[in-house]
Design a protein around this motif. Structure first.
Motif, PDB file in Angstrom:
ATOM      1  N   ALA A  17       0.902  -1.311   0.020  1.00 30.77           N
ATOM      2  CA  ALA A  17       0.102  -0.016  -0.040  1.00 30.77           C
ATOM      3  C   ALA A  17       0.846   1.379   0.145  1.00 30.77           C
ATOM      4  CB  ALA A  17      -0.926   0.072   1.144  1.00 30.77           C
ATOM      5  N   SER A  18       2.174   1.099   0.736  1.00 29.77           N
ATOM      6  CA  SER A  18       2.751   2.235   0.759  1.00 29.77           C
ATOM      7  C   SER A  18       3.546   2.449  -0.332  1.00 29.77           C
ATOM      8  CB  SER A  18       4.085   2.088   1.988  1.00 29.77           C
ATOM      9  OG  SER A  18       4.855   2.668   2.056  1.00 29.77           O
ATOM     10  N   ARG A  19       4.034   1.504  -0.981  1.00 22.79           N
ATOM     11  CA  ARG A  19       4.460   1.543  -2.291  1.00 22.79           C
ATOM     12  C   ARG A  19       3.492   2.270  -3.411  1.00 22.79           C
ATOM     13  NH1 ARG A  19       7.204  -2.886  -1.886  1.00 22.79           N
ATOM     14  NH2 ARG A  19       5.476  -3.963  -2.855  1.00 22.79           N
ATOM     15  N   ASN A  20       2.103   1.806  -3.319  1.00 26.95           N
ATOM     16  CA  ASN A  20       1.359   2.347  -4.355  1.00 26.95           C
ATOM     17  C   ASN A  20       0.679   3.692  -3.848  1.00 26.95           C
ATOM     18  OD1 ASN A  20       1.134   0.402  -6.419  1.00 26.95           O
ATOM     19  ND2 ASN A  20       1.114  -1.061  -4.722  1.00 26.95           N
ATOM     20  N   GLY A  21       1.563   4.409  -3.036  1.00 29.42           N
ATOM     21  CA  GLY A  21       1.158   5.898  -2.961  1.00 29.42           C
ATOM     22  C   GLY A  21      -0.129   6.041  -1.930  1.00 29.42           C
ATOM     23  N   ALA A  22      -0.502   5.048  -1.216  1.00 29.14           N
ATOM     24  CA  ALA A  22      -1.581   5.180  -0.045  1.00 29.14           C
ATOM     25  C   ALA A  22      -1.224   6.025   0.999  1.00 29.14           C
ATOM     26  CB  ALA A  22      -1.789   3.808   0.710  1.00 29.14           C
ATOM     27  N   PHE A  71      -1.160  11.450   3.492  1.00 27.49           N
ATOM     28  CA  PHE A  71      -0.535  12.563   4.155  1.00 27.49           C
ATOM     29  C   PHE A  71      -0.948  13.823   3.455  1.00 27.49           C
ATOM     30  CE2 PHE A  71       3.004  15.755   4.101  1.00 27.49           C
ATOM     31  CZ  PHE A  71       3.277  15.799   5.327  1.00 27.49           C
ATOM     32  N   PHE A  72      -0.909  13.840   2.078  1.00 25.93           N
ATOM     33  CA  PHE A  72      -1.476  14.987   1.564  1.00 25.93           C
ATOM     34  C   PHE A  72      -3.011  15.144   1.755  1.00 25.93           C
ATOM     35  CE2 PHE A  72       2.470  14.520  -1.288  1.00 25.93           C
ATOM     36  CZ  PHE A  72       3.051  15.838  -0.919  1.00 25.93           C
ATOM     37  N   GLY A  73      -3.679  14.389   1.983  1.00 27.24           N
ATOM     38  CA  GLY A  73      -5.156  14.604   2.047  1.00 27.24           C
ATOM     39  C   GLY A  73      -5.264  15.071   3.625  1.00 27.24           C
ATOM     40  N   MET A  74      -4.801  14.535   4.573  1.00 32.40           N
ATOM     41  CA  MET A  74      -4.833  14.961   5.996  1.00 32.40           C
ATOM     42  C   MET A  74      -4.335  16.398   6.167  1.00 32.40           C
ATOM     43  SD  MET A  74      -6.469  12.966   7.743  1.00 32.40           S
ATOM     44  CE  MET A  74      -6.018  13.245   9.337  1.00 32.40           C
ATOM     45  N   VAL A  75      -3.237  16.473   5.802  1.00 31.18           N
ATOM     46  CA  VAL A  75      -2.199  17.904   5.981  1.00 31.18           C
ATOM     47  C   VAL A  75      -3.130  18.982   5.156  1.00 31.18           C
ATOM     48  CG1 VAL A  75      -0.366  18.946   5.357  1.00 31.18           C
ATOM     49  CG2 VAL A  75      -0.198  16.709   6.318  1.00 31.18           C
ATOM     50  N   ARG A  85      23.606   2.374   8.382  1.00 24.81           N
ATOM     51  CA  ARG A  85      23.098   2.595   9.684  1.00 24.81           C
ATOM     52  C   ARG A  85      21.574   2.643   9.663  1.00 24.81           C
ATOM     53  NH1 ARG A  85      25.008   8.110  11.723  1.00 24.81           N
ATOM     54  NH2 ARG A  85      22.938   8.505  11.150  1.00 24.81           N
ATOM     55  N   PHE A  86      21.051   1.472   9.322  1.00 27.04           N
ATOM     56  CA  PHE A  86      19.532   1.496   9.353  1.00 27.04           C
ATOM     57  C   PHE A  86      18.856   1.778  10.689  1.00 27.04           C
ATOM     58  CE2 PHE A  86      15.704  -1.219   9.933  1.00 27.04           C
ATOM     59  CZ  PHE A  86      15.196  -0.867   8.692  1.00 27.04           C
ATOM     60  N   ASP A  87      17.800   2.653  10.387  1.00 24.08           N
ATOM     61  CA  ASP A  87      17.122   2.979  11.729  1.00 24.08           C
ATOM     62  C   ASP A  87      15.941   2.330  11.682  1.00 24.08           C
ATOM     63  OD1 ASP A  87      17.093   5.394  13.959  1.00 24.08           O
ATOM     64  OD2 ASP A  87      15.335   5.281  13.135  1.00 24.08           O
ATOM     65  N   HIS A  88      15.013   2.761  10.737  1.00 27.45           N
ATOM     66  CA  HIS A  88      13.772   1.833  10.646  1.00 27.45           C
ATOM     67  C   HIS A  88      13.205   2.118   9.292  1.00 27.45           C
ATOM     68  CE1 HIS A  88      12.233   5.772  11.674  1.00 27.45           C
ATOM     69  NE2 HIS A  88      11.002   5.331  11.183  1.00 27.45           N
ATOM     70  N   HIS A  89      12.395   1.039   8.911  1.00 26.04           N
ATOM     71  CA  HIS A  89      11.396   1.481   7.607  1.00 26.04           C
ATOM     72  C   HIS A  89      10.309   2.307   8.148  1.00 26.04           C
ATOM     73  CE1 HIS A  89      10.436   0.929   3.342  1.00 26.04           C
ATOM     74  NE2 HIS A  89       9.054   0.813   3.876  1.00 26.04           N
ATOM     75  N   CYS A  90       9.871   3.215   7.383  1.00 23.53           N
ATOM     76  CA  CYS A  90       8.810   4.297   7.766  1.00 23.53           C
ATOM     77  C   CYS A  90       7.740   3.992   6.638  1.00 23.53           C
ATOM     78  CB  CYS A  90       9.133   5.728   8.031  1.00 23.53           C
ATOM     79  SG  CYS A  90       7.848   6.611   8.395  1.00 23.53           S
ATOM     80  N   PRO A  91       6.518   3.420   6.782  1.00 25.07           N
ATOM     81  CA  PRO A  91       5.656   3.175   5.747  1.00 25.07           C
ATOM     82  C   PRO A  91       4.970   4.446   5.378  1.00 25.07           C
ATOM     83  CG  PRO A  91       4.895   2.031   7.545  1.00 25.07           C
ATOM     84  CD  PRO A  91       6.332   2.525   7.971  1.00 25.07           C
ATOM     85  N   TRP A  92       5.145   5.534   6.333  1.00 21.38           N
ATOM     86  CA  TRP A  92       4.454   6.970   6.141  1.00 21.38           C
ATOM     87  C   TRP A  92       5.201   7.475   4.919  1.00 21.38           C
ATOM     88  CZ3 TRP A  92      -0.216   6.405   7.535  1.00 21.38           C
ATOM     89  CH2 TRP A  92      -0.616   5.892   8.711  1.00 21.38           C
ATOM     90  N   ILE A  93       6.531   7.358   5.051  1.00 21.29           N
ATOM     91  CA  ILE A  93       7.448   8.174   3.900  1.00 21.29           C
ATOM     92  C   ILE A  93       7.510   6.899   2.696  1.00 21.29           C
ATOM     93  CG2 ILE A  93       8.280   9.693   5.500  1.00 21.29           C
ATOM     94  CD1 ILE A  93      10.871   8.524   5.480  1.00 21.29           C
ATOM     95  N   ASN A  94       7.192   5.909   3.150  1.00 21.10           N
ATOM     96  CA  ASN A  94       7.401   4.918   2.032  1.00 21.10           C
ATOM     97  C   ASN A  94       8.980   4.751   1.897  1.00 21.10           C
ATOM     98  OD1 ASN A  94       7.336   2.841  -0.114  1.00 21.10           O
ATOM     99  ND2 ASN A  94       6.831   4.200  -1.778  1.00 21.10           N
ATOM    100  N   ASN A  95       9.660   4.843   2.807  1.00 23.34           N
ATOM    101  CA  ASN A  95      11.237   4.770   2.560  1.00 23.34           C
ATOM    102  C   ASN A  95      11.842   4.347   3.952  1.00 23.34           C
ATOM    103  OD1 ASN A  95      13.574   5.289   1.553  1.00 23.34           O
ATOM    104  ND2 ASN A  95      13.457   7.287   1.243  1.00 23.34           N
ATOM    105  N   CYS A  96      13.177   4.034   4.019  1.00 24.24           N
ATOM    106  CA  CYS A  96      13.750   3.857   4.999  1.00 24.24           C
ATOM    107  C   CYS A  96      14.516   4.972   5.633  1.00 24.24           C
ATOM    108  CB  CYS A  96      15.044   2.845   4.658  1.00 24.24           C
ATOM    109  SG  CYS A  96      14.567   0.978   4.907  1.00 24.24           S
ATOM    110  N   VAL A  97      14.628   4.936   6.917  1.00 23.15           N
ATOM    111  CA  VAL A  97      15.261   6.143   7.608  1.00 23.15           C
ATOM    112  C   VAL A  97      16.586   5.479   7.941  1.00 23.15           C
ATOM    113  CG1 VAL A  97      15.468   7.560   9.416  1.00 23.15           C
ATOM    114  CG2 VAL A  97      13.349   7.070   8.269  1.00 23.15           C
TER     115      VAL A  97
END
Ligand code: ZN
Ligand code: ZN
Length: 784
Positions: free
Chosen positions: A477-482, A487-491, A586-598
């Motif tokens: 879902a994250s990869r497909n822009g959900a 984010f843009f909808g809410m903000v 130096r992997f921190d975590h994968h954040c599905p909200w940004i669809n990217n690793c930190v």
């Protein structure tokens, strides 16, 4: 360690509790399979256990056992067929027990022989070579070959002398040389391809099975030197031999040669099978058939035929490549042109063997040299099926990384995931699901992997399958822009509502100030959005894929075990992200909200983003909350004035042009006249704004606090949650120790600098700590 490429003895099917391979009898365990699916169906196809190379006497697993016996007995002492079930194997053991006297006598004799074999010239060359291949004695092998060559040369010279005496047709020097070469080739070929009696292995098989790369290389070099180079030369040799045989037929007192024509590459094998039994039945004294009576004169094969020659009886038929236990031997064979996709009698290729013995480096070598990852054997199993069945997690993930198709079903319609579920391998089941295994596929009894895990009472595996599926759904879902859309909808919606209904209430309430506030709000909104896009797209510090193949990386002992999925050297503190399918510095975590690793590359911008987003939520929440609590008016003054004037033109005039569209609609202005519903509606809007700010802002703020705490200690979120898994975070006394802490300020500076170290293939940029690549491969910590 389970799944490690180098170890694995005793990890085979025979050690597994028998319950996993037998049908579940419907007693106390309630059948969880769908109705009509046959609750007593076996979890696993029994054909795997029956045909597993590790249960076979030819398995590399058994070499340790054999090798320990090899001081007493030079050759393996079991000869059960590799593709038999337990009953036949037992019956073979019984047979062997029936004839202990012969065996003992024989082994005594061999014992004496091997003690005398330092005087190797007194023994037959084939026997000497066989023992040299088992022991890995290069010089002994060399002496055996040289002895054969000199004997053959001498014999050829004798024959020519006879020719010159008897026949009127004189042979030219060139013909003599060719004939000598043919006879030498013939003798050497017979020396190298004669099968020892018990396992029917030739010298090459023995050297490969006992893992002596120097001997293997020597045998290949001998073959290359003496054997005919191609089919054409082999055919010429054959013709020559035929001619010779006709000439000399009257001179040969006893002709027990069989006039069997060589029929291509199968010839050696065919003859070996046909005559092995009879010859050695009558000639039990020499277990190494020194005279190779089953090879007709002149059936000298090419180098290719030597490399692809088979061992074992008709139920086995493995090539030398399949018996490899080390990359060195395998590379020598493959580089010389051994056929990669030859199959044994049960359809297994060398890759199947490598996978089922958990030899990750060998798997990697074969794949890199062009073996087909998805080739199926006669039971429809791929290499991945075998790796999963034998429980080799690293090898299985390596195969997945090489693109093994997880949807291939075997003859029981079982996918690799179902096998992992049946065996209760929770870790592997989850990894396979995350990497795209079809979780809904059904076997021939109509059970999914989840059903199988439940039926086998592997509830941890069942929950791992479910967790993997939900992780995959989130990543999908994250990869497909959900997440971007959300984010843009809410903000966007909260910001717009706040700009329209809350900002104009700020004191002093005159239109120009309101406009200024709204402009600031919009800039802030734009900044947040830009930062969001930036964090989404910024490279978190993906570790570049290694240019060297995995088998080289695995052979390099100074390095950590490479990541099996993306085949890359893992620097310290990096981790594989299964959502991104890459390893991250130096992997921190994968954040599905940004669809990217930190990770190292975007940690700083992620912190900025968190600060911005949480203050954004704080401002919106504070504004609406103070309106609701009555600290700010519900209606802006300017609008009230325009409403009192009851003049639409005035309204337009009091609000500057760019923000005119932001005016509250008519019904909100009517509220000036203290209409009850509109007041309620406005209060509702502010309540929603407060709610959004809390729902959005609270987790963000908490995450920010957590991040700041970790950054101040110079630890990643991953390290904090999985600190037990990382050896570099422990003292020798197994206590937690943080080697990266350099004081709060320096830690912040280090994290914010975020420089990705330049990859140097030859030398490590950081101290490589041999941490388990598998442990770092999980996906437990996806940020909420
Ligand atoms: Zn990776
Ligand atoms: Zn990721």
């Amino acid at each position: 360690m389970r799944g490690a490429p180098s170890t694995g003895n005793g990890d085979g099917a025979s050690d597994r509790p028998p319950t996993e391979l037998t049908p579940l009898i419907g007693g106390s365990a309630p059948p969880a399979s769908p109705p009509g699916a046959g609750a007593v169906a076996p979890l696993l196809s029994p054909s795997y256990a029956a045909a597993s190379p590790s249960s076979s006497p030819f398995s590399p697993f058994n070499t340790a056992k054999i090798r320990s016996n090899s001081e007493n007995e030079e050759l393996p002492a079991t000869s059960s067929p590799r593709a038999g079930n337990l009953a036949t194997m037992l019956s073979h053991h019984d047979e062997e027990d029936d004839a202990p006297a012969v065996d003992a006598a024989e082994s005594d004799e061999e014992d004496r022989d091997s003690q005398q074999s330092q005087y190797a010239y007194f023994a037959s060359p084939a026997k000497v070579l066989g023992s040299a291949c088992v022991k890995g004695d290069y010089f002994q092998a060399q002496s055996a070959v040289e002895m054969t060559v000199s004997k053959a040369t001498a014999a050829a010279a004798r024959l020519h002398a006879l020719d010159d005496d008897g026949d009127e047709q004189k042979a030219t020097d060139r013909e003599v040389a060719r004939e000598t070469r043919r006879q030498v080739a013939d003798s050497v070929f017979r020396l190298l391809t004669v099968h020892e009696a018990r396992h029917q292995m030739n010298a090459l098989h023995l050297a490969v099975l006992y893992d002596h790369p120097t001997v293997v290389a020597y045998l290949i070099s001998v073959a290359r030197k003496y054997f005919p180079r191609d089919e054409e030369e082999a055919a010429a040799f054959q013709q020559n031999a035929e001619k010779k045989r006709h000439i000399h037929i009257h001179r040969q007192s006893e002709d027990h040669m069989h006039h069997v024509h060589s029929n291509g590459n199968g010839s050696c094998v065919g003859h070996g099978e046909e005559h092995q039994g009879q010859e050695h039945g009558s000639d039990a004294g020499s277990s190494v058939g020194s005279e190779a009576p089953h090879y007709p004169d002149g059936s000298c094969g090419t180098l290719q035929e030597f490399l692809d020659s088979r061992c074992g009886d008709s139920k086995h038929q493995a090539t030398a490549l399949m018996l490899c236990t080390s990359v060195a031997c395998a590379a020598a064979l493959v580089d010389e042109g051994a056929t990669l996709d030859d199959i044994n009698s049960s359809g297994m290729t060398a890759l199947h063997y490598a996978a089922s013995t958990g030899n990750a480096a060998f798997v990697s070598l074969l794949v890199h040299r062009g073996a087909d990852v998805n080739q199926t054997d006669s039971r429809g199993a791929t290499a991945l099926h075998w790796a999963v069945f034998e429980g080799f997690q690293y090898t299985a993930m390596l195969l997945v990384g090489y693109g093994a198709d997880q949807s291939i079903c075997d003859s029981e319609k079982q996918t690799p995931l179902m096998i992992a579920s049946a065996l209760g391998d929770a870790f592997l089941a989850k990894q396979l699901v995350v990497e795209g295994a079809p979780a809904n596929a059904k076997d021939k009894h109509g059970r999914t992997a989840l059903d199988i895990a439940r039926q086998g009472a592997h509830f941890d595996t069942a929950s791992a399958v479910k967790a993997g599926a939900s992780d995959r759904l989130v990543a999908w879902a994250s990869r497909n822009g959900a997440s971007t859309l959300f984010f843009f909808g809410m903000v966007g919606s909260t910001a717009t509502l706040s700009l329209i209904f809350a900002v104009p209430c700020l004191p002093p309430q005159n239109p120009s100030d309101t406009t200024r506030y709204q402009a600031m709000g919009l800039v802030f909104l734009a900044y947040t959005c830009v930062l969001y896009v930036y964090v989404c797209l910024k490279d978190p510090g993906y570790v570049p894929r290694s240019t060297r193949p995995a088998y080289e990386l695995l052979a390099d002992e100074s390095n950590a075990i490479p990541c099996p999925t993306c085949v890359t050297r893992k620097p310290l503190r990096s981790k594989h992200c299964s959502a991104c399918r890459r390893c991250v510095h130096r992997f921190d975590h994968h954040c599905p909200w940004i669809n990217n690793c930190v990770g190292l590359g975007n940690h700083r911008s992620f912190l900025f983003f968190l600060v911005t987003l949480s203050s954004f939520c704080l401002v919106i929440g504070a504004l609406s909350l103070s309106i609701l609590l009555g600290h700010l008016p519900l209606y802006p003054v300017g609008f009230r004035a325009s409403s009192n004037a009851s003049d639409a033109g005035n309204v337009a005039a009091t609000v500057p042009w760019p923000w005119r569209w932001l005016q509250p609609p008519e019904w909100a202005q009517v509220g000036v006249t203290t209409s009850e519903p509109s007041t309620l509606l406005l209060q509702g809007i502010h309540a929603v704004l407060v709610l959004c700010a809390v729902v959005f802002g609270l987790p963000t703020t908490m995450l920010l606090a957590l991040q700041l705490r970790n950054v101040s200690r110079n630890l990643t979120t991953n390290e904090v949650f999985n600190k037990d898994k990382y050896p570099y975070l422990k003292t020798p006394l197994d206590e937690f120790y943080n080697p990266f802490d350099r004081g709060c300020l320096r830690n912040f500076i280090e994290v914010c600098r975020g420089e990705i170290p330049a990859e140097d293939e030859d030398e490590g940029d950081v101290d490589e700590v041999a941490s388990s690549a598998l442990q770092e491969h999980d996906v437990d910590n996806i940020s909420r």
